[in-house]
Design a protein around this motif. Structure first.
Motif, PDB file in Angstrom:
ATOM      1  N   MET A 100       0.940  -1.306  -0.206  1.00  0.00           N
ATOM      2  CA  MET A 100      -0.115  -0.051  -0.365  1.00  0.00           C
ATOM      3  C   MET A 100       1.467   1.477   0.285  1.00  0.00           C
ATOM      4  N   CYS A 101       0.608   2.445  -0.573  1.00  0.00           N
ATOM      5  CA  CYS A 101       1.331   2.946  -1.224  1.00  0.00           C
ATOM      6  C   CYS A 101       1.634   4.963  -1.002  1.00  0.00           C
ATOM      7  N   VAL A 102       1.229   5.204  -0.471  1.00  0.00           N
ATOM      8  CA  VAL A 102       0.922   6.946   0.053  1.00  0.00           C
ATOM      9  C   VAL A 102       1.924   7.938  -1.193  1.00  0.00           C
ATOM     10  N   SER A 103       1.710   8.842  -1.845  1.00  0.00           N
ATOM     11  CA  SER A 103       2.677   9.091  -2.929  1.00  0.00           C
ATOM     12  C   SER A 103       2.465  11.010  -2.049  1.00  0.00           C
ATOM     13  N   THR A 104       3.592  10.673  -0.852  1.00  0.00           N
ATOM     14  CA  THR A 104       3.613  12.031  -0.095  1.00  0.00           C
ATOM     15  C   THR A 104       4.333  13.452  -0.926  1.00  0.00           C
ATOM     16  N   PHE A 105       4.551  12.648  -1.953  1.00  0.00           N
ATOM     17  CA  PHE A 105       5.513  13.914  -3.104  1.00  0.00           C
ATOM     18  C   PHE A 105       3.997  14.854  -4.323  1.00  0.00           C
ATOM     19  N   ARG A 123       5.738   6.568   0.794  1.00  0.00           N
ATOM     20  CA  ARG A 123       5.632   5.733   1.525  1.00  0.00           C
ATOM     21  C   ARG A 123       5.176   4.507   1.515  1.00  0.00           C
ATOM     22  N   TYR A 124       5.569   3.242   1.677  1.00  0.00           N
ATOM     23  CA  TYR A 124       5.836   1.766   1.303  1.00  0.00           C
ATOM     24  C   TYR A 124       4.407   1.461   2.949  1.00  0.00           C
ATOM     25  N   PHE A 125       3.995   0.292   2.685  1.00  0.00           N
ATOM     26  CA  PHE A 125       3.223  -0.566   3.760  1.00  0.00           C
ATOM     27  C   PHE A 125       2.863  -1.951   3.763  1.00  0.00           C
ATOM     28  N   GLY A 126       3.634  -2.486   3.887  1.00  0.00           N
ATOM     29  CA  GLY A 126       3.249  -3.894   3.760  1.00  0.00           C
ATOM     30  C   GLY A 126       4.530  -4.810   3.684  1.00  0.00           C
ATOM     31  N   PRO A 127       5.255  -5.951   2.740  1.00  0.00           N
ATOM     32  CA  PRO A 127       4.180  -6.583   2.306  1.00  0.00           C
ATOM     33  C   PRO A 127       3.206  -6.809   2.650  1.00  0.00           C
ATOM     34  N   TYR A 128       2.196  -7.010   1.405  1.00  0.00           N
ATOM     35  CA  TYR A 128       0.856  -7.869   2.217  1.00  0.00           C
ATOM     36  C   TYR A 128       0.669  -9.511   1.517  1.00  0.00           C
ATOM     37  N   VAL A 129      -0.022 -10.287   1.676  1.00  0.00           N
ATOM     38  CA  VAL A 129       0.373 -11.530   1.430  1.00  0.00           C
ATOM     39  C   VAL A 129      -0.159 -11.586   0.299  1.00  0.00           C
ATOM     40  N   HIS A 130      -1.669 -11.316   0.142  1.00  0.00           N
ATOM     41  CA  HIS A 130      -2.901 -11.389  -0.936  1.00  0.00           C
ATOM     42  C   HIS A 130      -3.107  -9.837  -1.141  1.00  0.00           C
TER      43      HIS A 130
END
Length: 618
Positions: A100-105, A123-130
C-alpha cells in the motif's frame, strides 16, 4: 590458480575485494576488516570446494580501500548489485508482493496498491500476502480517511469538469479535485492515515469515539451514526493487523529453511506490536556459506534495498551474523538510533519465530513444487541431464537408491522412481537387507541393486502379458546416493549382470552436490542454477526420506515387540496371565523351568517353549 600479490602491496585496512576472470569480468566480491589478512586465506593450501572452483576461474584480484567496516559493507553490496558475480549468493523473490503506497510527494497525496519498484519519496506499507486483503483494508480505511485513490490523469479530468466522481458521493474521497476540502484539512487526513498505517491506531480510535459521543450529546444523531460507521471500519482494519507484541514494540522477525543449494527466507514486519506485512525470497547459495555468514547476506538483502518501514529497534534472527556488532552499527546508522540483533530464547517472540520459520518452510515447499510441476522445467532438466551426463537419450525413467540403518540394525534400502520428471510413487520399492549384519553401505547397496536388477532380467524373459509391472522396466539412469565408493559398487553390480550397455549409472554426493559418473575421475560440473541439478537433488532427497521412513517403521516395530511374541502355544491370554502371575517382564526373563512347569494352567510343552526363549536372552 594465479599467483598471490605481494603482501606489501595489499593494504592492512578495511575494504572490498573483487576477483576477476581472464576476460576482466568480476566473478566474486567480498569485504574485509583487513584486506591483507582476508586475501591471504584464498591462497592457502586447503580450500573448500566452491572456493577452489572460484579461484580456478579467477585470473586476478583487485581491491578498494574504505575508511571503516560499515563503508566496506555498503561498497560490497553496491558492487554485487551492479556486477551480479556468479560466485556470490543470488536472491529470488518467491512472488511479487503488493504494497500500500501513499504518494506523499504529490500536492494532493493519493493512496493505492502497487507492486514492483518503489519510488523514492513515497511511503510504502506491507508487503501483504494477498491483494484481496490489502484492497479490503484500503476500502475500510477510505471510509475514515477519504483521501484520493485516482490517477493524476483522472484527477485532472474531474478538475476540468468541475464535479467530483462517485467516490465523493459515497464518502470515500474528499474530492480535492473540485476544492471540496482545503489543503490543511487534507494534509491532516494524510498524516492521520500514515500514523494509522504505521501502527499508531489508538489515538485515531480514541478521537473517533470522543467525536461520536460529542455528536450524540448534541443530538446530532446523523453525524454520530456516520462517526460510528467510521469507527467500526477502523476497528475492522485494526483487526486485520495481527497483534504479536506490546503497543510500543517495533521489531522484525526473520525465519529461514534451507538445503544444500537454496534457502527460503520469510520476514514479518512488526510495528507497535502489530504485524504490518511480510516478505519472502529464496537465496541461491552460490558461494560457500556458514549459517552466520548466510545470515549476514540475508540482512543485507532486507535492509539495503528499499525497505518500506526502515530498520526497527530490534531484529530477531534464528542465528547471529558473523559480525553482529558491524550489522548493528550499520542498521543503527540507517535508523538514527540503536538497533539490536537478537536470537529469541523463550516466550512469545520464540513462538513467533517458529511461526515465521513455518511460513518459510511452506514457501520453500511451494518454490520446489512450482519447479517440479512445470512441464517446461522438467523437459529442460531431462535434456540437461542427457547433455551433462553424456547419455544416449533423455532419461525418462530415473531410479535412485539409498540405504538406512542405526548401528547396523534394521538395515533397509529404498528405490524411488521418477518418470518424465515426476515421482511415480506406485513404483517405489523398499528392501529389508538380508545379507548385511554390520555397518556396510556398499554391501547393502549391492544387495538392493542385485535383487532389483535380477528381478528385471527374469521379467524380460517372460511373455509381455505375464510380466510383473513392478520390475519389468529398466531405468535409463540409475542414481545412487553417495560418492565414488557407491558409484563403484553400482557399476560393478550392473556389469556383473551384463546390463552396462542398457543402464547408465551416476552418483550424487551430499557434499557440494557433486555428480560422479563411470570412467571420469573428477565430478561432472552441472551448473548450480540448472534444472538438472535441482531434479537430481530432489530425487536423492526423496530416496533418503523413503529409506529413513522404512527404517524407523522397523525400529519402532522391533522396540514394541515383546520377548514373548511368537512363542508356540503362548497366545495373548496366556501371555498376559504369565506376566501378571510372575509380577513383571523382568521376573519372566529370570524364571526357572521348574517354576514355569509349576503353573497348573500352563502346559509343560508351552513352559519349555517359553524357557527356551527367555534362557537365550542376552
Amino acid at each position: 590458480m594465479f599467483s598471490k600479490p605481494p603482501s606489501s602491496l595489499i593494504p592492512d585496512s578495511p575494504g572490498s575485494y573483487q576477483f576477476l576472470d581472464a576476460d576482466g569480468r568480476i566473478i566474486y566480491v567480498g569485504k574485509a576488516k583487513s584486506l591483507r589478512s582476508r586475501l591471504s586465506t584464498y591462497f592457502a593450501s586447503r580450500l573448500s570446494f566452491r572456493t577452489r572452483q572460484m579461484m580456478n576461474a579467477a585470473a586476478s584480484v583487485e581491491w578498494i580501500q574504505v575508511a571503516n567496516e560499515v563503508e566496506a559493507l555498503i561498497l560490497e553490496f553496491s558492487l554485487i548489485q551492479r556486477h551480479k558475480p556468479r560466485y556470490n549468493v543470488r536472491f529470488t523473490d518467491d512472488k511479487s508482493y503488493p504494497f500500500m503506497c501513499v504518494s506523499t510527494f504529490d500536492e494532493w497525496p493519493r493512496v493505492f496498491v502497487t507492486r514492483g519498484r518503489h519510488r523514492k519519496g513515497n511511503r510504502y506499507f506491507g508487503p501483504y500476502v494477498h491483494v484481496r486483503a490489502i484492497r479490503e483494508t484500503l476500502d475500510l480505511l477510505l471510509q475514515t480517511f477519504p483521501i484520493r485513490t485516482c490517477t493524476d490523469n483522472k484527477f485532472r479530468r474531474y478538475a476540468r469538469l468541475g464535479k467530483p466522481c462517485l467516490l465523493y458521493h459515497i464518502e470515500k474521497c474528499s474530492a480535492p479535485c473540485v476544492d471540496a476540502i482545503d489543503a490543511d484539512a487534507y494534509a491532516d487526513l494524510t498524516r492521520s492515515l500514515l500514523r494509522f498505517l504505521e501502527g499508531n491506531t489508538a489515538p485515531i480510535v480514541d478521537q473517533l469515539e470522543s467525536q461520536m459521543k460529542a455528536a450524540a450529546g448534541e443530538l446530532n444523531f446523523e453525524l454520530a451514526a456516520r462517526l460510528r460507521d467510521r469507527l467500526e471500519s477502523v476497528r475492522q482494519a485494526v483487526e486485520t493487523q495481527q497483534m504479536v507484541g506490546s503497543r510500543r514494540e517495533d521489531f522484525d522477525v526473520i525465519g529461514m529453511v534451507d538445503d544444500k543449494l537454496e534457502t527460503a527466507v520469510q520476514v514479518f514486519f512488526v510495528r507497535n506490536g502489530r504485524v504490518l506485512g511480510r516478505r519472502g525470497f529464496v537465496v541461491d547459495k552460490a558461494e560457500q556459506l556458514e549459517t552466520s555468514k548466510l545470515m549476514g547476506r540475508i540482512l543485507e538483502r532486507i535492509y539495503f534495498e528499499s525497505n518500506p518501514l526502515g530498520p526497527p529497534k530490534q531484529v530477531l534472527v534464528p542465528a547471529l551474523p558473523i559480525d553482529p556488532e558491524l550489522y548493528e552499527q550499520w542498521l543503527s546508522s540507517q535508523r538514527g538510533s540503536k538497533v539490536a540483533i537478537r536470537v529469541p530464547q523463550r516466550g512469545a517472540k520464540k513462538v513467533l519465530m517458529r511461526t515465521v520459520t513455518d511460513n518459510a518452510s511452506e514457501s520453500f515447499a511451494r518454490h520446489r513444487l512450482k519447479r517440479m510441476t512445470n512441464h517446461n522445467s522438467r523437459a529442460r532438466a531431462l535434456n540437461e541431464l542427457q547433455k551433462y551426463l553424456q547419455l544416449q537419450s533423455a532419461p525418462l525413467r530415473i531410479e535412485c537408491y539409498d540405504a538406512s540403518h542405526l548401528s547396523g540394525q534394521d538395515y533397509v534400502g529404498s528405490m524411488v522412481v521418477v518418470e518424465d520428471g515426476l515421482p511415480c510413487k506406485s513404483q517405489y520399492r523398499r528392501f529389508k537387507i538380508r545379507t548385511v549384519n554390520q555397518n556396510d553401505d556398499f554391501a547393502a547397496i549391492e544387495e538392493v541393486l542385485t535383487r532389483r536388477l535380477t528381478s528385471y532380467i527374469k521379467q524380460r524373459e517372460l511373455p509381455v502379458g505375464e510380466r510383473d509391472k513392478r520390475f519389468s522396466y529398466p531405468p535409463q539412469l540409475l542414481l545412487v546416493d553417495g560418492g565414488k565408493g557407491q558409484l563403484s559398487v553400482a557399476v560393478k553390480t550392473v556389469r556383473s549382470l551384463g546390463l552396462e550397455h542398457d543402464i547408465a549409472v551416476a552418483a550424487l554426493a551430499k557434499r557440494f552436490e557433486e555428480v560422479f559418473v563411470p570412467q571420469q575421475a573428477q565430478a561432472v560440473r552441472i551448473p548450480r542454477q540448472s534444472e538438472a541439478l535441482y531434479m537430481l537433488q530432489r530425487i536423492r532427497d526423496e530416496s533418503h526420506r523413503f529409506a529413513v521412513e522404512y527404517h524407523r517403521q522397523l525400529r519402532v516395530k522391533r522396540m514394541k515387540r515383546s520377548l514373548l511374541d511368537g512363542i508356540s502355544g503362548l497366545g495373548p491370554a496366556r501371555r498376559a496371565r504369565l506376566i501378571k502371575e510372575m509380577g513383571s517382564m523382568k521376573a519372566v526373563r529370570n524364571v526357572e523351568l521348574a517354576d514355569l512347569k509349576a503353573l497348573s494352567w500352563l502346559p509343560d510343552k508351552v513352559a519349555e517353549n517359553v524357557y527356551e526363549v527367555v534362557s537365550r536372552r542376552p
